[in-house]
Write a protein that holds these residues in place. Structure first.
Motif, PDB file in Angstrom:
ATOM      1  N   UNK A 361      23.966  53.395  68.434  1.00 35.77           N
ATOM      2  CA  UNK A 361      24.289  54.135  69.654  1.00 35.77           C
ATOM      3  C   UNK A 361      25.796  54.202  69.884  1.00 35.77           C
ATOM      4  N   UNK A 362      26.279  55.331  70.377  1.00 35.04           N
ATOM      5  CA  UNK A 362      27.695  55.458  70.730  1.00 35.04           C
ATOM      6  C   UNK A 362      28.021  54.459  71.826  1.00 35.04           C
ATOM      7  N   UNK A 363      29.139  53.752  71.640  1.00 43.80           N
ATOM      8  CA  UNK A 363      29.562  52.785  72.645  1.00 43.80           C
ATOM      9  C   UNK A 363      28.803  51.479  72.629  1.00 43.80           C
ATOM     10  N   UNK A 364      27.968  51.252  71.580  1.00 47.90           N
ATOM     11  CA  UNK A 364      27.229  49.989  71.513  1.00 47.90           C
ATOM     12  C   UNK A 364      28.184  48.817  71.541  1.00 47.90           C
ATOM     13  N   UNK A 365      27.890  47.846  72.395  1.00 45.36           N
ATOM     14  CA  UNK A 365      28.673  46.623  72.471  1.00 45.36           C
ATOM     15  C   UNK A 365      28.142  45.704  71.371  1.00 45.36           C
ATOM     16  N   UNK A 366      28.750  45.834  70.216  1.00 42.13           N
ATOM     17  CA  UNK A 366      28.200  45.320  68.962  1.00 42.13           C
ATOM     18  C   UNK A 366      27.842  43.851  69.042  1.00 42.13           C
ATOM     19  N   UNK A 367      26.656  43.547  68.512  1.00 43.74           N
ATOM     20  CA  UNK A 367      26.177  42.172  68.475  1.00 43.74           C
ATOM     21  C   UNK A 367      25.338  41.783  69.666  1.00 43.74           C
ATOM     22  N   UNK A 368      25.256  42.651  70.686  1.00 39.08           N
ATOM     23  CA  UNK A 368      24.460  42.358  71.870  1.00 39.08           C
ATOM     24  C   UNK A 368      23.174  43.154  71.829  1.00 39.08           C
ATOM     25  N   UNK A 369      22.113  42.558  72.346  1.00 35.77           N
ATOM     26  CA  UNK A 369      20.837  43.257  72.405  1.00 35.77           C
ATOM     27  C   UNK A 369      19.672  42.300  72.281  1.00 35.77           C
ATOM     28  N   UNK A 370      18.489  42.851  72.435  1.00 36.89           N
ATOM     29  CA  UNK A 370      17.262  42.071  72.325  1.00 36.89           C
ATOM     30  C   UNK A 370      16.197  42.947  71.695  1.00 36.89           C
ATOM     31  N   UNK A 371      15.116  42.299  71.270  1.00 41.42           N
ATOM     32  CA  UNK A 371      13.997  43.009  70.673  1.00 41.42           C
ATOM     33  C   UNK A 371      12.767  42.808  71.552  1.00 41.42           C
TER      34      UNK A 371
END
Length: 435
Positions: A361-371
């Motif tokens: 995704x554009x602007x993804x704050x790399x390394x952050x997220x969940x599944x």
């Protein structure tokens, strides 16, 4: 939908572990309790202290100005998500000022709430979201580590000072959000031992929980009760992952020992399936591998996860796959080490022999997220037009008939890499052997 928190909820009556009181621990740490006079003589008691933006000095950030989007070549601070994915928090920047920002993620449309106080934060300030919507702030000043809880109140920000810890010859860092999100923990690594602290959720300020021989880093929760914590311990020149039982005074048990002379680190763990993501040099070079908690099978090092010249970092595992570790989706951040190249997003499952490159995704704050339980990645992003967004990307299902047992043949390093790993020695009864 979860509305913004207007009032702080009371602290839990008792923390989930046996605590030891006293003002100092092992001669290296002095606990700073609000109102105790130790290092913070004018701190108020543990009560909300509303801070109105009208009272802020002229140099403070304007509350109605949007947070700055990430600049090209300059990564924006990535938010940290609570274990349940309801809230996130990060240190944002506006007009040259740093301030905590809370994201609410379980609403129809994610939104951000700025939490500025009477003065801007230092760039090194750390923030951690709590399950009730408050944000824990970790500030550093003259060898002291001070903790507060921030929450929105009307047009301003309320602050509950929690006290802190004064250290000598060691460094203190926040551990990842705990499964029981009313509590927050910190790791204080010294030259010879490491202390585990409960810094939010206790009744009387920071509480010392355990002192562990050796220098510990990392921090992965192994259960959903805030009891079992995995740490990467450096001792006698080698790094091995150990399990720390916080309900038994910090009792330490070996968790990950692939070879006697290897450095083995635990990166991620899922409490439902027991899937573990591991980094080890046991195959002869540092490789990314996987194993299952309680299994008698060895850790496997799939060839598809070996990407020379790239740093491959797992950051999320699909939950809810009880007794099905091979089917868990795993989110990977892939960096090539260059400053002009954005990190790539990839997905992988142990039952699959390939890594899938996913749309980033554009602007993804790399390394952050969940599944999610359905294998969908939820990824926070910020752009010039979207100050707080969550993109959703699905990880492809494994090919029909794919079996993770085939990966045993792909484990490199010969007999050395195929040695059984004593994961079953961890004191986590109640899980059947899997794998």
């Amino acid at each position: 939908m979860t509305a913004p928190v207007a009032e702080p909820s009371p602290a839990p009556s008792s923390p989930p572990a046996s605590l030891s009181g006293g003002g100092s621990v092992a001669g290296r740490w002095t606990r700073i309790v609000p109102g105790s006079g130790a290092g913070e003589p004018e701190a108020p008691a543990l009560s909300p202290t509303p801070v109105r933006e009208a009272d802020a000095p002229a140099s403070a950030c304007e509350a109605d100005a949007p947070a700055a989007p990430p600049q090209p070549g300059a990564p924006a601070p990535a938010p940290t998500l609570t274990a349940d994915g309801v809230y996130a928090a990060r240190l944002a920047q506006r007009g040259g000022c740093w301030f905590p920002e809370r994201w609410t993620l379980d609403s129809a449309e994610p939104y951000a709430v700025p939490l500025p106080v009477h003065q801007p934060e230092e760039p090194g300030t750390r923030v951690l979201p709590m399950a009730d919507g408050r944000v824990l702030v970790h500030r550093r000043a003259d060898g002291r580590h001070l903790f507060s809880l921030l929450y929105p109140t009307g047009p301003g920000t309320g602050e509950v000072p929690l006290g802190g810890v004064q250290c000598e010859g060691a460094e203190l860092s926040l551990l990842p959000p705990a499964p029981r999100g009313a509590y927050a923990y910190a790791l204080a690594a010294g030259a010879r031992s490491t202390a585990v602290w409960l810094v939010a959720g206790g009744a009387f300020g920071p509480e010392h929980l355990a002192e562990i021989p050796g220098r510990c880093t990392g921090g992965v929760w192994l259960d959903r009760t805030n009891r079992m914590l995995a740490l990467d311990r450096e001792l006698d020149g080698r790094t091995k992952t150990v399990a720390v039982d916080l309900e038994r005074g910090g009792e330490v048990t070996p968790l990950l020992q692939i070879a006697d002379d290897s450095d083995d680190r635990l990166l991620l763990a899922d409490a439902d399936s027991g899937l573990l993501l591991i980094r080890s040099d046991a195959p002869g070079e540092t490789r990314l591998g996987w194993g299952v908690l309680g299994s008698t099978r060895p850790v496997r090092f799939p060839e598809c996860l070996r990407m020379p010249g790239h740093a491959v970092t797992p950051f999320a595992i699909q939950p809810g796959q009880v007794l099905m570790p091979e089917s868990c989706a795993v989110a990977l951040r892939v960096d090539d080490g260059s400053d002009d190249s954005a990190p790539r997003l990839c997905g992988w499952r142990p039952a699959d022999r390939q890594v899938h490159q996913l749309p980033t995704p554009a602007g993804w704050l790399a390394g952050a997220g969940r599944c999610t339980r359905d294998g969908v990645l939820e990824l926070p992003y910020v752009t010039g037009s979207v100050p707080c967004g969550m993109a959703r990307v699905e990880v492809p299902a494994p090919a029909p008939g794919a079996k993770a047992s085939a990966e045993v043949k792909e484990a490199s390093g010969g007999a050395r890499a195929a040695r059984p790993v004593p994961l079953q020695q961890a004191p986590l009864g109640g899980r059947g052997a899997v794998g």
